[in-house]
Write a protein that holds these residues in place. Structure first.
Motif, PDB file in Angstrom:
ATOM      1  N   LYS A 186       9.902   7.293  -0.512  1.00 19.30           N
ATOM      2  CA  LYS A 186      10.954   7.830   0.345  1.00 19.30           C
ATOM      3  C   LYS A 186      11.186   6.906   1.532  1.00 19.30           C
ATOM      4  N   ASN A 187      10.105   6.270   1.988  1.00 19.68           N
ATOM      5  CA  ASN A 187      10.182   5.353   3.128  1.00 19.68           C
ATOM      6  C   ASN A 187       9.499   4.046   2.780  1.00 19.68           C
ATOM      7  N   VAL A 188      10.067   2.951   3.233  1.00 18.11           N
ATOM      8  CA  VAL A 188       9.460   1.629   3.073  1.00 18.11           C
ATOM      9  C   VAL A 188       9.394   0.971   4.441  1.00 18.11           C
ATOM     10  N   GLU A 189       8.213   0.492   4.783  1.00 12.60           N
ATOM     11  CA  GLU A 189       8.039  -0.223   6.047  1.00 12.60           C
ATOM     12  C   GLU A 189       7.536  -1.629   5.774  1.00 12.60           C
ATOM     13  N   ILE A 190       8.279  -2.622   6.258  1.00 12.41           N
ATOM     14  CA  ILE A 190       7.917  -4.031   6.050  1.00 12.41           C
ATOM     15  C   ILE A 190       7.129  -4.514   7.261  1.00 12.41           C
ATOM     16  N   ARG A 191       5.978  -5.114   7.001  1.00 12.96           N
ATOM     17  CA  ARG A 191       5.125  -5.647   8.067  1.00 12.96           C
ATOM     18  C   ARG A 191       4.759  -7.095   7.770  1.00 12.96           C
ATOM     19  N   ASP A 192       4.398  -7.789   8.839  1.00 12.61           N
ATOM     20  CA  ASP A 192       3.970  -9.180   8.646  1.00 12.61           C
ATOM     21  C   ASP A 192       2.674  -9.232   7.848  1.00 12.61           C
ATOM     22  N   VAL A 220       0.864  -1.184   0.000  1.00 11.38           N
ATOM     23  CA  VAL A 220       0.000   0.000   0.000  1.00 11.38           C
ATOM     24  C   VAL A 220       0.899   1.231   0.000  1.00 11.38           C
ATOM     25  N   ALA A 221       0.634   2.178  -0.891  1.00 12.07           N
ATOM     26  CA  ALA A 221       1.382   3.436  -0.952  1.00 12.07           C
ATOM     27  C   ALA A 221       0.499   4.569  -0.437  1.00 12.07           C
ATOM     28  N   VAL A 222       1.064   5.411   0.404  1.00 16.71           N
ATOM     29  CA  VAL A 222       0.326   6.552   0.953  1.00 16.71           C
ATOM     30  C   VAL A 222       1.217   7.790   0.910  1.00 16.71           C
ATOM     31  N   GLY A 223       0.589   8.947   1.063  1.00 21.41           N
ATOM     32  CA  GLY A 223       1.339  10.193   1.119  1.00 21.41           C
ATOM     33  C   GLY A 223       1.518  10.663   2.545  1.00 21.41           C
ATOM     34  N   ILE A 224       2.708  11.164   2.853  1.00 21.96           N
ATOM     35  CA  ILE A 224       2.983  11.736   4.169  1.00 21.96           C
ATOM     36  C   ILE A 224       3.523  13.155   3.983  1.00 21.96           C
ATOM     37  N   PRO A 225       3.297  14.050   4.946  1.00 22.63           N
ATOM     38  CA  PRO A 225       3.782  15.430   4.801  1.00 22.63           C
ATOM     39  C   PRO A 225       5.302  15.475   4.680  1.00 22.63           C
ATOM     40  N   GLU A 284       8.293  18.666   4.194  1.00 22.22           N
ATOM     41  CA  GLU A 284       8.480  20.118   4.101  1.00 22.22           C
ATOM     42  C   GLU A 284       9.021  20.542   2.746  1.00 22.22           C
ATOM     43  N   ARG A 285       9.869  19.705   2.146  1.00 22.77           N
ATOM     44  CA  ARG A 285      10.495  20.090   0.881  1.00 22.77           C
ATOM     45  C   ARG A 285       9.595  19.832  -0.315  1.00 22.77           C
ATOM     46  N   THR A 286       8.967  18.644  -0.377  1.00 20.31           N
ATOM     47  CA  THR A 286       8.206  18.260  -1.566  1.00 20.31           C
ATOM     48  C   THR A 286       6.697  18.345  -1.379  1.00 20.31           C
ATOM     49  N   GLY A 287       6.246  18.844  -0.232  1.00 19.47           N
ATOM     50  CA  GLY A 287       4.799  18.898   0.029  1.00 19.47           C
ATOM     51  C   GLY A 287       4.310  17.586   0.598  1.00 19.47           C
ATOM     52  N   GLU A 288       4.440  16.541  -0.182  1.00 21.89           N
ATOM     53  CA  GLU A 288       4.168  15.195   0.279  1.00 21.89           C
ATOM     54  C   GLU A 288       5.275  14.282  -0.226  1.00 21.89           C
ATOM     55  N   ALA A 289       5.499  13.194   0.503  1.00 20.40           N
ATOM     56  CA  ALA A 289       6.417  12.138   0.076  1.00 20.40           C
ATOM     57  C   ALA A 289       5.656  10.824   0.136  1.00 20.40           C
ATOM     58  N   ILE A 290       6.213   9.818  -0.503  1.00 16.77           N
ATOM     59  CA  ILE A 290       5.533   8.524  -0.595  1.00 16.77           C
ATOM     60  C   ILE A 290       6.103   7.578   0.454  1.00 16.77           C
ATOM     61  N   LYS A 291       5.203   6.983   1.211  1.00 14.34           N
ATOM     62  CA  LYS A 291       5.579   5.900   2.122  1.00 14.34           C
ATOM     63  C   LYS A 291       4.932   4.621   1.623  1.00 14.34           C
ATOM     64  N   LEU A 292       5.718   3.564   1.609  1.00 11.26           N
ATOM     65  CA  LEU A 292       5.242   2.276   1.106  1.00 11.26           C
ATOM     66  C   LEU A 292       5.226   1.257   2.242  1.00 11.26           C
ATOM     67  N   TYR A 293       4.087   0.613   2.411  1.00 13.32           N
ATOM     68  CA  TYR A 293       3.956  -0.502   3.347  1.00 13.32           C
ATOM     69  C   TYR A 293       3.927  -1.790   2.536  1.00 13.32           C
TER      70      TYR A 293
END
Length: 542
Positions: free
Chosen positions: A510-516, A466-471, A473-482
């Motif tokens: 920009k960020n990737v989080e691995i979950r079970d 799942v990809a989501v947007g997070i605040p 400061e530089r780009t307005g939003e960045a992409i976080k991937l679960y």
């Protein structure tokens, strides 16, 4: 209030005699002549130069390549003077422009070329291999190839029988019959691609009238005497393939006789600052991430901002703190705007005529009507949030060859559904509070989670994502991937490396989080909103 059908800008168009966008350049040639129209690096085109070269290329497009009014021409270039020539040449030849991001991967470009039915492409020489990779899957039969230094060191020899060098095309055009636009105001001028809720890139059908009206709406925000037509210098770092820059920094700048300084690579801050020092600029267009980067440069405070009259921010939300820092260091207010690809794009603007209100963008431009509605389509009260709906002469015809998506995007009585949740106060000021769509806005570029997720899921070691947007400061939003994994040995670096193979740079997480496991509904649907809310809470934006 006038009814939405009675738009004063249509009367202005009739008075001007403009029937196609090209008419703006024909008028500018008369009004501004040898004044500079566009500069890029050390090269400059006057309004006469621009019109002459656009005429030559238009003749070649029609008579050399046999393209007919209504045919589509893709443009795959960074900000170059050749881009501006290509735009007005296509319009004079009666063609439909398909602006294409030169950062696209082959699959992204292929979709846009094939969906639009483009028959030719104006392309940078370094990107010819990308076109060749996908050409067989498209209707493209001819390439007009240019290089960064074509105007200084013209290249006249093509590498293939279906290629013509840009400067060669101009030469050939001088010997061919004259052309005229042969278009009416309600004919298609532009297929501007955008993603929408499904993530499938769709072509917003923008007519000559849409763009012409939006130009008049955009220039109406200036107070009399605030700017001087024919005597302003506008620095334009936003890419012309983006609808905001296309309309505001190209078409509207020609209308007003502004000298636009095109920045080919805004990531090259040294080069951009050199341009800011070279030109006595009075206007500047940017986005939040650019303002952040400029202010972080060690030479920022050596730039002369004393002539700066107007700074526009469009294409991405402006961070209030960044606007305050900019004002403190330059003495100039950043005026924010709001719009969509589907609205040509300008809808709302902060102007000198409207007092600044923190947290609010501004008021609707002339002839633009806004309302907010609840989930059932019922109007919400002033000051209460609801989905923002728009009517105005700048609203698109619909999506190219996608009647079902068009139907979903308009209400039964013809209002455009923006997918944005906003608040309109008693005085008509707009504040955006959320997005109904899942779209993520990275440095002014629309990023759609399905695009990211489809690319990520090509990796056999990934189970779900799942990809989501997070605040940011530089780009307005960045992409976080679960992600959850099939392959327990897979790490975040490998996942990002996989993304780099399949996605344009600004779409890479920009960020990737691995979950079970990832959260799901009772029917097994991945719950993107749950993860998005969690990610924003962690980022301090709950």
């Amino acid at each position: 209030m006038t009814s939405p059908g009675q738009y004063q800008v249509n009367s202005q168009l009739a008075e001007l005699g403009h029937r196609s966008i090209y008419d703006i350049l024909a008028r500018a040639r008369q009004d501004y002549g040898n004044k500079p129209a566009f500069s890029c690096g050390t090269d400059t085109l006057s309004f006469i130069d621009l019109d002459d070269r656009a005429d030559q290329l238009a003749r070649y497009l029609r008579h050399g390549l046999g393209l007919q009014p209504g045919d589509r021409l893709a443009i795959l270039l960074p900000n170059l003077l050749q881009y501006t020539i290509g735009i007005f040449a296509a319009l004079k030849a009666g063609l439909v422009i398909v602006n294409t991001n030169p950062q696209y991967t082959a699959s992204e470009a292929c979709h846009q070329f094939s969906d639009s039915g483009a028959k030719a492409v104006l392309v940078l020489d370094k990107l010819v291999p990308l076109v060749r990779k996908v050409q067989a899957e498209t209707d493209i039969r001819h390439l007009i190839v240019t290089s960064l230094d074509d105007l200084q060191v013209p290249q006249l020899t093509a590498n293939s029988s279906d290629e013509t060098r840009f400067m060669q095309a101009l030469q050939l055009g001088t010997e061919l019959p004259a052309v005229s636009p042969e278009r009416n105001p309600d004919d298609l001028a532009l297929l501007q691609y955008t993603g929408g809720t499904t993530g499938v890139s769709k072509g917003a059908m923008l007519t000559h009238r849409n763009i012409l009206c939006n130009v008049l709406q955009a220039v109406s925000i200036f107070k009399p005497g605030e700017v001087e037509y024919g005597n302003e210098v506008r620095v334009s770092p936003l890419p012309l393939y983006h609808i905001f820059a296309f309309t505001a920094n190209c078409i509207a700048s020609v209308f007003t006789g502004f000298h636009s300084v095109l920045i080919s690579n805004p990531r090259d801050l040294d080069g951009m600052i050199a341009d800011l020092k070279r030109h006595p600029f009075t206007l500047l267009t940017g986005i939040n991430s650019l303002f952040v980067s400029l202010m972080a440069h060690p030479e920022f405070d050596t730039i002369d901002f004393s002539r700066l009259k107007w700074v526009n921010s469009g294409g991405a939300p402006l961070n209030t703190e960044i606007a305050k820092r900019w004002l403190a260091r330059t003495g100039s207010v950043i005026r924010e705007g709001y719009g969509l690809t589907e609205t040509s794009p300008v809808v709302v603007a902060s102007t000198a005529n409207t007092p600044y209100r923190e947290g609010y963008i501004g008021k609707a431009v002339i002839d633009t009507f806004m309302q907010t509605v609840d989930d059932d389509g019922n109007p919400t009260a002033r000051g209460e949030p609801g989905e923002l709906l728009i009517k105005g002469p700048q609203v698109m015809l619909g999506y190219w060859q996608r009647e079902d998506e068009t139907a979903k995007t308009f209400s039964a009585d013809g209002w455009l559904k923006t997918g944005d949740v906003g608040v309109i106060d008693e005085e008509g000021f707009l504040k955006l509070v959320d997005r109904k769509k899942d779209m993520i806005l990275v440095s002014g570029f629309n990023v759609y989670p399905n695009d990211i997720e489809d690319a990520v899921m090509r990796h056999p070691g990934i189970r779900e994502c799942v990809a989501v947007g997070i605040p940011d400061e530089r780009t307005g939003e960045a992409i976080k991937l679960y992600v959850s994994l099939h392959d327990a040995e897979l790490d975040t670096a490998s996942i990002i490396a996989h993304c780099r193979e399949h996605l344009t740079g600004y779409k890479i997480p920009k960020n990737v989080e691995i979950r079970d496991d990832l959260p799901k509904s009772t029917v097994g649907k991945l719950l993107r909103r749950v993860l998005r809310d969690e990610a924003r809470a962690e980022a301090g934006a709950a």
